[in-house]
Design a protein around this motif. Structure first.
Motif, PDB file in Angstrom:
ATOM      1  N   VAL A   1      40.939  -8.720 -92.377  1.00 50.96           N
ATOM      2  CA  VAL A   1      39.728  -9.158 -91.680  1.00 50.96           C
ATOM      3  C   VAL A   1      39.712 -10.680 -91.586  1.00 50.96           C
ATOM      4  O   VAL A   1      39.441 -11.250 -90.528  1.00 50.96           O
ATOM      5  CB  VAL A   1      38.457  -8.622 -92.378  1.00 50.96           C
ATOM      6  CG1 VAL A   1      37.205  -9.323 -91.866  1.00 50.96           C
ATOM      7  CG2 VAL A   1      38.344  -7.112 -92.184  1.00 50.96           C
ATOM      8  N   ALA A   2      40.043 -11.351 -92.686  1.00 49.41           N
ATOM      9  CA  ALA A   2      40.068 -12.819 -92.680  1.00 49.41           C
ATOM     10  C   ALA A   2      41.105 -13.340 -91.681  1.00 49.41           C
ATOM     11  O   ALA A   2      40.820 -14.270 -90.911  1.00 49.41           O
ATOM     12  CB  ALA A   2      40.363 -13.341 -94.086  1.00 49.41           C
ATOM     13  N   SER A   3      42.290 -12.746 -91.661  1.00 51.74           N
ATOM     14  CA  SER A   3      43.334 -13.174 -90.721  1.00 51.74           C
ATOM     15  C   SER A   3      42.927 -12.914 -89.275  1.00 51.74           C
ATOM     16  O   SER A   3      43.180 -13.737 -88.394  1.00 51.74           O
ATOM     17  CB  SER A   3      44.650 -12.453 -91.025  1.00 51.74           C
ATOM     18  OG  SER A   3      45.170 -12.880 -92.250  1.00 51.74           O
ATOM     19  N   ALA A   4      42.318 -11.762 -89.034  1.00 49.84           N
ATOM     20  CA  ALA A   4      41.882 -11.435 -87.675  1.00 49.84           C
ATOM     21  C   ALA A   4      40.807 -12.401 -87.198  1.00 49.84           C
ATOM     22  O   ALA A   4      40.810 -12.821 -86.029  1.00 49.84           O
ATOM     23  CB  ALA A   4      41.378  -9.995 -87.627  1.00 49.84           C
ATOM     24  N   LYS A   5      39.908 -12.767 -88.075  1.00 45.64           N
ATOM     25  CA  LYS A   5      38.868 -13.735 -87.693  1.00 45.64           C
ATOM     26  C   LYS A   5      39.496 -15.093 -87.365  1.00 45.64           C
ATOM     27  O   LYS A   5      39.087 -15.748 -86.409  1.00 45.64           O
ATOM     28  CB  LYS A   5      37.824 -13.869 -88.801  1.00 45.64           C
ATOM     29  CG  LYS A   5      36.879 -12.689 -88.830  1.00 45.64           C
ATOM     30  CD  LYS A   5      35.759 -12.925 -89.817  1.00 45.64           C
ATOM     31  CE  LYS A   5      34.658 -11.956 -89.498  1.00 45.64           C
ATOM     32  NZ  LYS A   5      33.346 -12.539 -89.570  1.00 45.64           N
ATOM     33  N   LYS A   6      40.513 -15.487 -88.139  1.00 46.30           N
ATOM     34  CA  LYS A   6      41.211 -16.744 -87.841  1.00 46.30           C
ATOM     35  C   LYS A   6      41.885 -16.679 -86.476  1.00 46.30           C
ATOM     36  O   LYS A   6      42.052 -17.688 -85.805  1.00 46.30           O
ATOM     37  CB  LYS A   6      42.253 -17.050 -88.916  1.00 46.30           C
ATOM     38  CG  LYS A   6      41.669 -17.548 -90.205  1.00 46.30           C
ATOM     39  CD  LYS A   6      42.769 -17.821 -91.215  1.00 46.30           C
ATOM     40  CE  LYS A   6      42.190 -18.114 -92.576  1.00 46.30           C
ATOM     41  NZ  LYS A   6      43.247 -18.257 -93.600  1.00 46.30           N
ATOM     42  N   ALA A   7      42.287 -15.479 -86.069  1.00 44.13           N
ATOM     43  CA  ALA A   7      42.936 -15.285 -84.770  1.00 44.13           C
ATOM     44  C   ALA A   7      41.922 -15.153 -83.641  1.00 44.13           C
ATOM     45  O   ALA A   7      42.292 -14.933 -82.488  1.00 44.13           O
ATOM     46  CB  ALA A   7      43.833 -14.043 -84.817  1.00 44.13           C
ATOM     47  N   GLY A   8      40.627 -15.255 -83.971  1.00 40.31           N
ATOM     48  CA  GLY A   8      39.586 -15.201 -82.954  1.00 40.31           C
ATOM     49  C   GLY A   8      38.979 -13.840 -82.728  1.00 40.31           C
ATOM     50  O   GLY A   8      38.263 -13.632 -81.742  1.00 40.31           O
ATOM     51  N   GLU A   9      39.227 -12.905 -83.624  1.00 39.15           N
ATOM     52  CA  GLU A   9      38.704 -11.551 -83.466  1.00 39.15           C
ATOM     53  C   GLU A   9      37.196 -11.531 -83.707  1.00 39.15           C
ATOM     54  O   GLU A   9      36.684 -12.230 -84.573  1.00 39.15           O
ATOM     55  CB  GLU A   9      39.418 -10.605 -84.437  1.00 39.15           C
ATOM     56  CG  GLU A   9      39.275  -9.156 -84.086  1.00 39.15           C
ATOM     57  CD  GLU A   9      39.661  -8.846 -82.653  1.00 39.15           C
ATOM     58  OE1 GLU A   9      38.761  -8.724 -81.802  1.00 39.15           O
ATOM     59  OE2 GLU A   9      40.862  -8.722 -82.379  1.00 39.15           O
ATOM     60  N   SER A  10      36.494 -10.712 -82.936  1.00 39.22           N
ATOM     61  CA  SER A  10      35.036 -10.614 -83.057  1.00 39.22           C
ATOM     62  C   SER A  10      34.636  -9.601 -84.127  1.00 39.22           C
ATOM     63  O   SER A  10      35.392  -8.678 -84.434  1.00 39.22           O
ATOM     64  CB  SER A  10      34.419 -10.193 -81.718  1.00 39.22           C
ATOM     65  OG  SER A  10      34.717  -8.825 -81.454  1.00 39.22           O
ATOM     66  N   ASP A  11      33.452  -9.779 -84.658  1.00 41.12           N
ATOM     67  CA  ASP A  11      32.932  -8.834 -85.640  1.00 41.12           C
ATOM     68  C   ASP A  11      32.799  -7.434 -85.043  1.00 41.12           C
ATOM     69  O   ASP A  11      33.113  -6.446 -85.696  1.00 41.12           O
ATOM     70  CB  ASP A  11      31.574  -9.295 -86.187  1.00 41.12           C
ATOM     71  CG  ASP A  11      31.684 -10.454 -87.146  1.00 41.12           C
ATOM     72  OD1 ASP A  11      32.769 -10.657 -87.731  1.00 41.12           O
ATOM     73  OD2 ASP A  11      30.674 -11.166 -87.330  1.00 41.12           O
ATOM     74  N   ALA A  12      32.346  -7.349 -83.807  1.00 38.28           N
ATOM     75  CA  ALA A  12      32.168  -6.036 -83.167  1.00 38.28           C
ATOM     76  C   ALA A  12      33.481  -5.267 -83.124  1.00 38.28           C
ATOM     77  O   ALA A  12      33.527  -4.077 -83.447  1.00 38.28           O
ATOM     78  CB  ALA A  12      31.601  -6.201 -81.759  1.00 38.28           C
TER      79      ALA A  12
END
Length: 153
Positions: free
Chosen positions: A57-68
């Motif tokens: 989740v942390a890596s995906a958020k760094k890649a610009g992934e949305s919470d939804a």
């Protein structure tokens, strides 16, 4: 909760060098980073690896992934947030991560054909290697009982 031991790939320095080189190759395969992160997260959820889900989740958020989209990874089939290629990637992930649950083909032709229709050979190689590397870390973390949390980000 505390891990039984340090992650085995971290204990043996040459092992981690190999993993880093493998991941470097994965990221050169032409698959968008966000898609690779979704693949990692889906495989980690299937395998029940809390540490990898947390880190994913942390890596995906760094890649610009949305919470939804992150919240919908477990129900990607029903969620409206994913492209056709992003749907082919978790389908391939689920088949490859659950090979012990199948009889006959580990990855059914329909799943393979959909992925092969959306990704070229380099991209398919990157996806398969990402799934396998995630499974590798899921098994390491499950064995040493690595807790979810900021222990390895």
């Amino acid at each position: 909760m505390e891990a039984r031991m340090k992650n085995p790939a971290m204990v043996l320095p040459d092992a981690m060098k190999g993993v880093r080189n493998l991941l470097k190759g994965v990221h050169q395969g032409g698959v968008p980073r966000r898609t690779l992160e979704l693949v990692h997260l889906r495989a980690s959820r299937i395998n029940g690896c809390g540490a990898c889900v947390h880190g994913g989740v942390a890596s995906a958020k760094k890649a610009g992934e949305s919470d939804a989209r992150l919240h919908a990874v477990a129900v990607w089939r029903e969620a409206p947030f994913f492209t056709d290629a992003e749907r082919a990637a978790p389908a391939l992930t689920e088949a490859a991560a659950r090979i012990a649950d199948r009889t006959g083909q580990a990855v059914p032709d329909a799943v393979w054909d959909e992925a092969a229709g959306r990704f070229d050979e380099d991209q398919l190689a990157a996806l398969i290697l990402m799934i396998a590397t995630t499974d590798f870390f899921n098994r390491l973390d499950a064995t040493v009982q690595e807790p979810a949390g900021p222990t390895w980000n």
